[in-house]
Each structure stands twice: as structure tokens, then as C-alpha cells.
Design an enzyme around this catalytic site. Structure first.
Site, short mmCIF file in Angstrom:
data_model
loop_
_atom_site.label_atom_id
_atom_site.label_comp_id
_atom_site.label_asym_id
_atom_site.label_seq_id
_atom_site.Cartn_x
_atom_site.Cartn_y
_atom_site.Cartn_z
N TYR A 1 135.19 58.11 -69.67
CA TYR A 1 136.20 57.37 -68.90
C TYR A 1 136.33 55.92 -69.38
CZ TYR A 1 137.54 61.15 -65.93
OH TYR A 1 138.08 62.34 -65.49
N CYS B 1 127.49 48.81 -51.21
CA CYS B 1 126.18 49.41 -50.93
C CYS B 1 125.35 49.65 -52.19
CB CYS B 1 126.36 50.71 -50.15
SG CYS B 1 126.96 52.07 -51.16
N HIS C 1 146.65 62.49 -58.68
CA HIS C 1 145.35 62.73 -59.31
C HIS C 1 144.49 61.47 -59.39
CE1 HIS C 1 147.05 66.64 -61.36
NE2 HIS C 1 146.87 66.74 -60.05
N CYS D 1 128.71 50.21 -56.50
CA CYS D 1 129.52 49.83 -55.35
C CYS D 1 129.21 48.39 -54.93
CB CYS D 1 129.22 50.79 -54.20
SG CYS D 1 130.05 50.33 -52.67
N VAL E 1 147.10 59.24 -64.24
CA VAL E 1 146.12 58.31 -63.68
C VAL E 1 146.18 56.97 -64.41
CG1 VAL E 1 144.59 60.20 -62.96
CG2 VAL E 1 144.27 59.15 -65.21
N ARG F 1 138.61 56.13 -72.26
CA ARG F 1 140.00 56.35 -71.83
C ARG F 1 140.60 55.10 -71.19
NH1 ARG F 1 140.70 61.50 -68.27
NH2 ARG F 1 142.81 60.69 -68.14
N ALA G 1 160.93 61.77 -73.24
CA ALA G 1 161.24 60.97 -72.05
C ALA G 1 161.96 59.68 -72.42
CB ALA G 1 159.94 60.66 -71.31
N GLY H 1 158.04 65.36 -68.29
CA GLY H 1 156.82 65.40 -69.10
C GLY H 1 155.60 66.02 -68.47
P1 OAD Z 1 149.96 68.20 -70.12
O1 OAD Z 1 149.22 67.60 -71.25
O2 OAD Z 1 149.53 69.51 -69.61
O3 OAD Z 1 151.51 68.36 -70.49
C1 OAD Z 1 152.23 67.31 -71.04
C2 OAD Z 1 153.67 67.77 -71.15
O4 OAD Z 1 154.42 66.67 -71.65
C3 OAD Z 1 153.89 68.93 -72.10
O5 OAD Z 1 154.69 69.93 -71.47
C4 OAD Z 1 154.63 68.32 -73.29
O6 OAD Z 1 155.59 69.22 -73.87
C5 OAD Z 1 155.33 67.16 -72.63
N1 OAD Z 1 155.59 66.02 -73.53
C6 OAD Z 1 154.92 65.64 -74.64
N2 OAD Z 1 155.46 64.54 -75.17
C7 OAD Z 1 156.51 64.21 -74.39
C8 OAD Z 1 157.47 63.16 -74.40
N3 OAD Z 1 157.46 62.23 -75.36
N4 OAD Z 1 158.41 63.13 -73.43
C9 OAD Z 1 158.44 64.09 -72.45
N5 OAD Z 1 157.55 65.09 -72.39
C10 OAD Z 1 156.60 65.16 -73.34
O7 OAD Z 1 150.00 67.08 -68.95
P2 OAD Z 1 150.29 67.28 -67.40
O8 OAD Z 1 151.29 68.32 -67.15
O9 OAD Z 1 150.52 65.93 -66.86
O10 OAD Z 1 144.78 66.60 -64.29
O11 OAD Z 1 148.87 67.80 -66.91
C11 OAD Z 1 148.66 68.00 -65.56
C12 OAD Z 1 147.22 67.68 -65.23
O12 OAD Z 1 146.35 68.44 -66.07
C13 OAD Z 1 146.80 66.25 -65.48
O13 OAD Z 1 147.16 65.36 -64.44
C14 OAD Z 1 145.32 66.37 -65.60
C15 OAD Z 1 145.24 67.61 -66.48
O14 OAD Z 1 144.08 68.33 -66.38
C16 OAD Z 1 143.64 66.02 -63.92
O15 OAD Z 1 142.99 65.32 -64.66
C17 OAD Z 1 143.26 66.29 -62.52
#
Ligand code: OAD
Length: 268
Positions: free
Chosen positions: A70, A167, A132, A164, A106, A73, A248, A204
Site C-alpha cells: 500500500y 490509542c 471501496h 492510531c 480508492v 501504491r 475516458a 471505466g
Molecule cells: P478493472 O481493472 O477490473 O477494470 C478496469 C476497466 O477499465 C476495464 O474494463 C478496462 O477496459 C477499462 N479501461 C482501461 N483503460 C481505460 C480508459 N483509458 N478509459 C476508460 N476505461 C478504461 O477495475 P474496476 O472495474 O474498477 O476493488 O475494478 C473493480 C474493483 O476490483 C476495484 O475497485 C478493486 C478491484 O479488486 C477493491 O480493491 C475492493
């Protein structure tokens, strides 16, 4: 893929006349800011199993390893700026009270864009529902206190890990990990927004992580129109009235970045 002007016009028209809009964003909206996505060839989950780095069990097993990841990141995201899609969305939202932005991201970039469009003292920008969590917020593993934090993480030893301020117990990222529940109130607000919205704009996301992925379906079931921006087909494409298969940064300013034209309702 080239952006079809009739699709742009259609999306623009739907958004122009919608009395209420819900926007669902995923990692793809931040991809052009340099924030890694999760799935796909370059995605974070390509080289790591989510349960090894983003689960309460993994944190319990080795908090130093999880904080190292993290910390890395956080550094990466801290170096990123909102892109033209975040900014166009923040501008569009500033002029409206009936819009809810629900994000799975996030990275906090919607908030940064909203503050930079409105200025720090403007109370208007409604902050997104961060389903998230936020990588720049920490939570106490004992008392549950949550606080903002942008300092570099020192994961050199367990003693140097963030603690924290109340605490002194070990802190963890304020992020929803695999196997954990989302905040009930946030979730209920997000689904209420989806039910009430005339348009759900999805930007996205791979649309495979629940419950966020259902937001578009809930809006559609309640009679709303779905507009999707994603270079790839996703499970959400099947219920979208308009699918803009492009990035996007190309699509979002094109559909949101100008004022509604006088005859926009005529082309719906
Ligand atoms: P993903 O990595 O699963 O999907 C990203 C999406 O963005 C894909 O469908 C790509 O085709 C699209 N993409 C890539 N580049 C792009 C661009 N320039 N413009 C528009 N779209 C684009 O990410 P999420 O769907 O956000 O959860 O993933 C959902 C969750 O899975 C995340 O929040 C995370 C992960 O595990 C947690 O950490 C709880």
C-alpha cells in the site's frame, strides 16, 4: 476505436435532459492519469492474487508486507493528477444538485478534481461515494477511528508501521478488502441514487465486482438509460443504450464538456 459522433450526440442528449444522473466509475477513469487498473495485461491482479495483498487475513499474517504494497501504491497515486475525464465530470457535477458520483476507486482523484474546479472554499462540490474506501485514509484496527494521511509509509519494521493517534494500535488502509462488507449507509445511498436516476453513466469499470457492478442494472430496471464508456465490452454493455468504446479522456469531455444545445431534447 474512433468515437462515433452520433453516439456522442445521443449520450450528450440523454444527459442533457436527465433530471437526475448517477455516475459509476472504476479504475479505467484513472488509467490515463497513470493509476494502474486491476484486471487486464497491465493490471495489479496480473502479478498478485488479491487475497494475498487485499484481505484481512493477509494483513493479520504479515502487516509489514501489506503496508509495503500500500505504501508503494500510495506513492504511485500521489504522483498522479486528475485527467480531463475527472475534470469534465467535476465541472458537470458542480452545476447540478441531482447527481451522484459513485466510485470504486480508492485514489481520491474525483475529490481532487472537484476541489480544483470549485476552489477549496466552495462548499458546493458533493464528494463522491467512495464505495471501496480511500488509499489516503487510515483506520485503527482497535478503536476504528479513521483519519486522513498522506505521509510516506515506513514498512521497514512492525514498529515503524502507522499507528492510531488516539490509542496507538496498528493502523490499516481504510479500504474494503476481499471478504469484507461495504459501508451500509454508502451502499444504500448509492443504490437509492441508481433507482432515482434517469441516466446511469458508467465509466471505466470491468463490471465484474459486486455489489458496485449492479448499480447500472438497478438504474436500468427502474427505467433509466445506461451510457457506458469503456474501450472494451463488459457485462454492462448488454444493458447500455449507448456504448462509447473508447478511453475516458476522449469520451467524457465530449459528452459532458459543453453546455446542452437548445434542441438537445429533440434528438433523444
Ligand atoms: P478493472 O481493472 O477490473 O477494470 C478496469 C476497466 O477499465 C476495464 O474494463 C478496462 O477496459 C477499462 N479501461 C482501461 N483503460 C481505460 C480508459 N483509458 N478509459 C476508460 N476505461 C478504461 O477495475 P474496476 O472495474 O474498477 O476493488 O475494478 C473493480 C474493483 O476490483 C476495484 O475497485 C478493486 C478491484 O479488486 C477493491 O480493491 C475492493
Amino acid at each position: 476505436m474512433a468515437l462515433s459522433s452520433s453516439d456522442v450526440e445521443r449520450a450528450h442528449s440523454l444527459l442533457a435532459v436527465a433530471p437526475r444522473v448517477v455516475v459509476l466509475t472504476g479504475a479505467g477513469i484513472s488509467a490515463e492519469s497513470g493509476v494502474p487498473t486491476f484486471r487486464g495485461d497491465e493490471g495489479l491482479w496480473q502479478n498478485h492474487r488479491p487475497e494475498d495483498l487485499a484481505s484481512p487475513e493477509a494483513f493479520e499474517r504479515d502487516p509489514r508486507l501489506i503496508w509495503e504494497w500500500y505504501g508503494w501504491r500510495r506513492e504511485k497515486v500521489a504522483a498522479c493528477q486528475p485527467n480531463a475525464a475527472h475534470t469534465a465530470l467535476a465541472r458537470y457535477a458542480l452545476g447540478r444538485d441531482k447527481i451522484d458520483i459513485v466510485t470504486q476507486n480508492v485514489d481520491g482523484l474525483h475529490g481532487v478534481a472537484a476541489r480544483s474546479v470549485a476552489g477549496d472554499d466552495d462548499p458546493r462540490p458533493a464528494l463522491p461515494i467512495e464505495l471501496h474506501g480511500n488509499i489516503f485514509r487510515l483506520r485503527c484496527t482497535r478503536c476504528g477511528d479513521v483519519w486522513p494521511s498522506r505521509e510516506a509509509i515506513d514498512a521497514g519494521s512492525e514498529e515503524t508501521l502507522p499507528k492510531c493517534p488516539e490509542c496507538s494500535a496498528l493502523a490499516r488502509p481504510h479500504i474494503v478488502w476481499f471478504g469484507e462488507s461495504l459501508d451500509r449507509e454508502q451502499l444504500s445511498n448509492a443504490f437509492k441514487a441508481a433507482e432515482l436516476a434517469a441516466v446511469c453513466l458508467v465509466i471505466g469499470t470491468s463490471g465484474v465486482v459486486q455489489p458496485a457492478a449492479s448499480i447500472a442494472a438497478v438504474c436500468a430496471q427502474a427505467g433509466g438509460d445506461v451510457i457506458e464508456v469503456n474501450p472494451e465490452e463488459t457485462p454492462i454493455s448488454a444493458i447500455a443504450q449507448v456504448s462509447l468504446h473508447t478511453s475516458a479522456v476522449e469520451a467524457v469531455p465530449a459528452i459532458l464538456g459543453r453546455e446542452p444545445s437548445a434542441d438537445s431534447s429533440a434528438s433523444v
